[in-house]
Structures are given as C-alpha cells and as structure tokens.
Design an enzyme around this catalytic site. Structure first.
Site, PDB file in Angstrom:
ATOM      1  N   LYS A  86      34.271  68.158   2.834  1.00 33.80           N
ATOM      2  CA  LYS A  86      35.640  67.734   3.014  1.00 33.80           C
ATOM      3  C   LYS A  86      36.225  68.435   1.820  1.00 33.80           C
ATOM      4  O   LYS A  86      37.825  68.559   1.972  1.00 33.80           O
ATOM      5  CB  LYS A  86      35.851  66.193   3.087  1.00 33.80           C
ATOM      6  CG  LYS A  86      35.090  65.805   4.371  1.00 33.80           C
ATOM      7  CD  LYS A  86      36.036  66.523   5.553  1.00 33.80           C
ATOM      8  CE  LYS A  86      35.953  66.038   6.890  1.00 33.80           C
ATOM      9  NZ  LYS A  86      36.552  66.819   8.087  1.00 33.80           N
ATOM     10  N   TYR A 142      28.823  64.829   2.950  1.00 35.36           N
ATOM     11  CA  TYR A 142      30.133  64.870   3.557  1.00 35.36           C
ATOM     12  C   TYR A 142      31.172  65.125   2.575  1.00 35.36           C
ATOM     13  O   TYR A 142      32.256  65.879   3.041  1.00 35.36           O
ATOM     14  CB  TYR A 142      30.309  63.580   4.143  1.00 35.36           C
ATOM     15  CG  TYR A 142      31.485  63.174   4.945  1.00 35.36           C
ATOM     16  CD1 TYR A 142      31.804  63.603   6.001  1.00 35.36           C
ATOM     17  CD2 TYR A 142      32.691  62.209   4.201  1.00 35.36           C
ATOM     18  CE1 TYR A 142      32.994  63.496   6.651  1.00 35.36           C
ATOM     19  CE2 TYR A 142      33.701  62.149   5.019  1.00 35.36           C
ATOM     20  CZ  TYR A 142      33.924  62.626   6.063  1.00 35.36           C
ATOM     21  OH  TYR A 142      35.105  62.411   6.790  1.00 35.36           O
ATOM     22  N   SER A 156      40.930  66.605   5.991  1.00 35.01           N
ATOM     23  CA  SER A 156      39.806  66.217   4.867  1.00 35.01           C
ATOM     24  C   SER A 156      39.417  64.987   4.848  1.00 35.01           C
ATOM     25  O   SER A 156      39.464  64.125   5.917  1.00 35.01           O
ATOM     26  CB  SER A 156      40.300  66.941   3.652  1.00 35.01           C
ATOM     27  OG  SER A 156      39.375  66.529   2.520  1.00 35.01           O
ATOM     28  N   SER A 157      39.418  64.141   3.637  1.00 36.90           N
ATOM     29  CA  SER A 157      38.756  62.897   3.755  1.00 36.90           C
ATOM     30  C   SER A 157      38.986  62.456   2.220  1.00 36.90           C
ATOM     31  O   SER A 157      38.757  63.138   1.143  1.00 36.90           O
ATOM     32  CB  SER A 157      37.404  62.789   4.256  1.00 36.90           C
ATOM     33  OG  SER A 157      36.999  61.438   3.659  1.00 36.90           O
TER      34      SER A 157
HETATM   35  N1  LIG Z   1      38.087  57.925  10.599  1.00 35.05           N
HETATM   36  C1  LIG Z   1      37.995  57.811   9.359  1.00 35.05           C
HETATM   37  O1  LIG Z   1      37.856  56.845   8.774  1.00 35.05           O
HETATM   38  C2  LIG Z   1      38.277  58.979   8.468  1.00 35.05           C
HETATM   39  C3  LIG Z   1      38.420  59.151   7.276  1.00 35.05           C
HETATM   40  C4  LIG Z   1      38.760  60.393   6.568  1.00 35.05           C
HETATM   41  C5  LIG Z   1      38.570  61.632   7.271  1.00 35.05           C
HETATM   42  N2  LIG Z   1      38.508  61.676   8.520  1.00 35.05           N
HETATM   43  C6  LIG Z   1      38.351  62.893   9.349  1.00 35.05           C
HETATM   44  O2  LIG Z   1      39.106  62.837  10.125  1.00 35.05           O
HETATM   45  C7  LIG Z   1      38.808  63.928  11.318  1.00 35.05           C
HETATM   46  C8  LIG Z   1      38.705  63.055  12.519  1.00 35.05           C
HETATM   47  O3  LIG Z   1      37.639  62.188  12.387  1.00 35.05           O
HETATM   48  P1  LIG Z   1      37.629  60.728  13.409  1.00 35.05           P
HETATM   49  O4  LIG Z   1      37.369  59.603  12.459  1.00 35.05           O
HETATM   50  O5  LIG Z   1      38.416  61.191  14.494  1.00 35.05           O
HETATM   51  O6  LIG Z   1      35.876  61.002  13.953  1.00 35.05           O
HETATM   52  P2  LIG Z   1      35.227  60.586  15.077  1.00 35.05           P
HETATM   53  O7  LIG Z   1      36.037  59.489  16.044  1.00 35.05           O
HETATM   54  O8  LIG Z   1      33.982  60.325  14.857  1.00 35.05           O
HETATM   55  O9  LIG Z   1      35.359  61.940  16.009  1.00 35.05           O
HETATM   56  C9  LIG Z   1      34.858  63.116  15.802  1.00 35.05           C
HETATM   57  C10 LIG Z   1      35.376  64.124  16.322  1.00 35.05           C
HETATM   58  O10 LIG Z   1      34.743  65.417  16.014  1.00 35.05           O
HETATM   59  C11 LIG Z   1      34.059  66.059  17.251  1.00 35.05           C
HETATM   60  N3  LIG Z   1      32.845  66.722  16.977  1.00 35.05           N
HETATM   61  C12 LIG Z   1      31.925  66.355  16.449  1.00 35.05           C
HETATM   62  N4  LIG Z   1      30.966  67.336  16.625  1.00 35.05           N
HETATM   63  C13 LIG Z   1      31.551  68.587  17.063  1.00 35.05           C
HETATM   64  C14 LIG Z   1      31.045  69.769  17.392  1.00 35.05           C
HETATM   65  N5  LIG Z   1      29.865  70.005  16.944  1.00 35.05           N
HETATM   66  N6  LIG Z   1      31.888  70.457  17.904  1.00 35.05           N
HETATM   67  C15 LIG Z   1      33.488  70.145  18.171  1.00 35.05           C
HETATM   68  N7  LIG Z   1      33.511  69.119  17.905  1.00 35.05           N
HETATM   69  C16 LIG Z   1      32.786  68.162  17.300  1.00 35.05           C
HETATM   70  C17 LIG Z   1      34.119  64.910  18.437  1.00 35.05           C
HETATM   71  O11 LIG Z   1      34.012  65.552  19.490  1.00 35.05           O
HETATM   72  P3  LIG Z   1      33.288  64.992  20.878  1.00 35.05           P
HETATM   73  O12 LIG Z   1      33.556  63.585  20.748  1.00 35.05           O
HETATM   74  O13 LIG Z   1      33.824  65.614  22.110  1.00 35.05           O
HETATM   75  O14 LIG Z   1      32.097  65.517  20.680  1.00 35.05           O
HETATM   76  C18 LIG Z   1      35.234  63.984  18.020  1.00 35.05           C
HETATM   77  O15 LIG Z   1      36.240  64.197  18.579  1.00 35.05           O
HETATM   78  C19 LIG Z   1      37.567  64.410  10.734  1.00 35.05           C
HETATM   79  O16 LIG Z   1      37.505  65.633  10.390  1.00 35.05           O
HETATM   80  C20 LIG Z   1      36.785  63.341   9.815  1.00 35.05           C
HETATM   81  O17 LIG Z   1      36.054  63.868   8.715  1.00 35.05           O
HETATM   82  C21 LIG Z   1      38.296  60.330   9.141  1.00 35.05           C
END
Ligand SMILES: NC(=O)c1ccc[n+]([C@@H]2O[C@H](COP(=O)([O-])OP(=O)(O)OC[C@H]3O[C@@H](n4cnc5c(N)ncnc54)[C@H](OP(=O)(O)O)[C@@H]3O)[C@@H](O)[C@H]2O)c1
Length: 250
Positions: A162, A158, A144-145
C-alpha cells in the site's frame, strides 16, 4: 443525502473490485453522479450483478467485466472488452485489493506472491492499459491504506504494497499530467463494509477506539472522496494522497 447528479454525465468509469466492499460503494457513488460504470469483479459475480442492478434501479448505466488483476493478460482482455463497449474511458479507480498477515517467521511465499500480485501488479497492469486510453480530464484514483502510514506488527507486506501504491501515484501523476490526466491516492482507515469486516476478533474495537469519532469509516465516506477526485473541481489536485480515516492514530 442529495448528490450533485449530472456532475459526471457522459463519463465512463472503471471501478475495480466493485462487486463488494468499498469498490461497490465507489461504483454506486460515481453512477449517482452520472458516470456510466464498468463494474469489475474477480470472484464476486453475484455482487457485481447486484451493483449493476442497484445502478440501473436509479436510472444509471453499468455493465460487468471479470478479470484477475494480478494476471496481465486478463487485464488486457478486460480493456479490449471495454473498448468494444465504450468509445471513451475517463475515470479508473484501483480499488481491488487483498490483505493478509503473518509475522516474519511465518512468511508464506504463496501469500506474498498473491498480495504482491493483486495489490502491486494489479494497479500497475490496470494503469498501464488506462494510460493509452485516458485523455484530457482523465482520472486515476488509487486506494492505499492507513496501514501504509502506520504499519502494524504482522502486516508488513500489506503495508509495503500500500506504500508502493502512493509511490505509483506520484510517478504516474508526473507522467500523465502532460496529457491532462490527474492521478491521486485515497487512503482509507478501517472501513466497513470492506475487508475490515473479516479482520480477526478484537480488530473492530481496536480500530474503532483508535479514532476520536469512536467508530470505523463507512464505505460511502471513502466513495465521496473518490467522487470529488473524479470531478472537474479536482482538476488541479494531482499526485496527492488524501487520508480518510477519522483522525485515527493507527
Ligand atoms: N476496508 C478497509 O478497512 C480498508 C482500509 C484501508 C484500505 N482499504 C483498501 O480499500 C480497497 C478496497 O478494499 P475493501 O475493504 O473493499 O476490500 P474487500 O471488501 O475485501 O474487497 C476486496 C476486493 O478486491 C477484489 N479482488 C481481490 N482479489 C482480486 C484479484 N485477484 N483480481 C481482481 N480483484 C480482486 C475483490 O473482488 P471479488 O470479490 O470479485 O473477488 C473485492 O472486490 C483495497 O485496496 C484495500 O486495500 C480497505
């Protein structure tokens, strides 16, 4: 850092979005603990291959699978391919996710469909396939977030997707607990590497100063929480939401 290697020996884990960001760190962490990893990606093929290479470099096993998680037939095909590769599936991590924004007056239907598709339908399609395959000791871990806890102006869609993930966790944990499967949520705050890195200028300072640690989270710190939930030690933790955000107030 020393890892409790061997803790997940013999387990097979699917990590969505494992070609970059938090998902990549989760795949690496589960592999270090002994799990064989299905490294899912959508567009980041090079990143996914890099994840596999890093896992193989420390003696682990991993293979890539491509799917757009917002398209159910894609997800079904991915699980059929996993069935051919492995005789079991133990851990499923729904990390793939997208963020977008825009105020109420700028509502963009394409972006709405995209975010609902990836963040809401994605984990649902994946968990639906996982439900028939996971057995006793199985794990589903949803990302989630903290923006679901502290919704900000302009990020309502968003945050809503989440928040929905947490609702899924509670429902699925009650449904799948009967089969010995736990379902939990990890709630990251701003984390790097990850989607935070492409946030608008000023966001990094904003999120950094929101935590008394005066920094954002590291993807490895989120992966460690996921790894705990994947472990045998977490057998009685289900339907839970674990906030990993350095006590940030946003
Ligand atoms: N980083 C943060 O600050 C943060 C904070 C709170 C929550 N989150 C949560 O943590 C999780 C991981 O986030 P992250 O920061 O690692 O994000 P990220 O670096 O932007 O990566 C996004 C990921 O989602 C995949 N994705 C996007 N569209 C897709 C689709 N249509 N089908 C399949 N895969 C898809 C991408 O795959 P490809 O690159 O292969 O397309 C990538 O691996 C998410 O659920 C996000 O909401 C992140």
């Amino acid at each position: 850092m020393t890892y409790p290697s061997g803790q997940l020996d013999g387990r097979v884990a699917l990590v969505t979005g494992a070609g970059r960001g938090i998902g990549q760190e989760i795949a690496l962490e589960l592999a270090r603990r002994g799990a064989s990893i299905v490294v899912h990606y959508s567009g980041s093929e090079a990143g996914a291959l890099d994840t596999v290479a890093q896992i193989e470099a420390f003696g682990g096993t991993a293979a890539v699978q491509q799917a757009d998680v917002s398209i159910r037939s894609d997800v079904i095909k991915m699980f059929e391919a996993i069935d051919h590769m492995h005789s079991r599936l133990d851990i499923v991590v729904n990390s793939a996710g997208v963020s977008g924004g825009g105020g109420l007056a700028e509502l963009d239907e394409w972006q709405l469909e995209w975010m609902l598709g990836v963040n809401l339908c994605g984990p649902l399609f994946v968990a639906s396939e996982a439900a028939t395959r996971l057995g006793d000791g199985g794990r589903i871990i949803n990302l989630s977030s903290s923006l679901a806890e502290y919704p900000m102006a302009g990020a309502g869609v968003y945050s809503a997707t989440k928040a929905a993930v947490k609702s899924f966790t509670e429902s699925w944990s009650r449904e799948l607990g009967k089969r010995g499967v736990t379902v939990n949520t990890v709630i990251p705050g701003a984390t790097s590497p990850g989607m935070m890195d492409s946030a608008p200028e000023g966001a990094f300072e904003f999120f950094k100063s929101a935590s008394p640690f005066d920094r954002v989270g590291r993807a490895g710190e989120i992966a460690a929480v996921v790894a705990f939930l994947a472990s045998a030690e977490a057998s009685w933790v289900s339907g839970a939401h674990i906030l990993a955000n350095g006590a940030a107030n946003t």
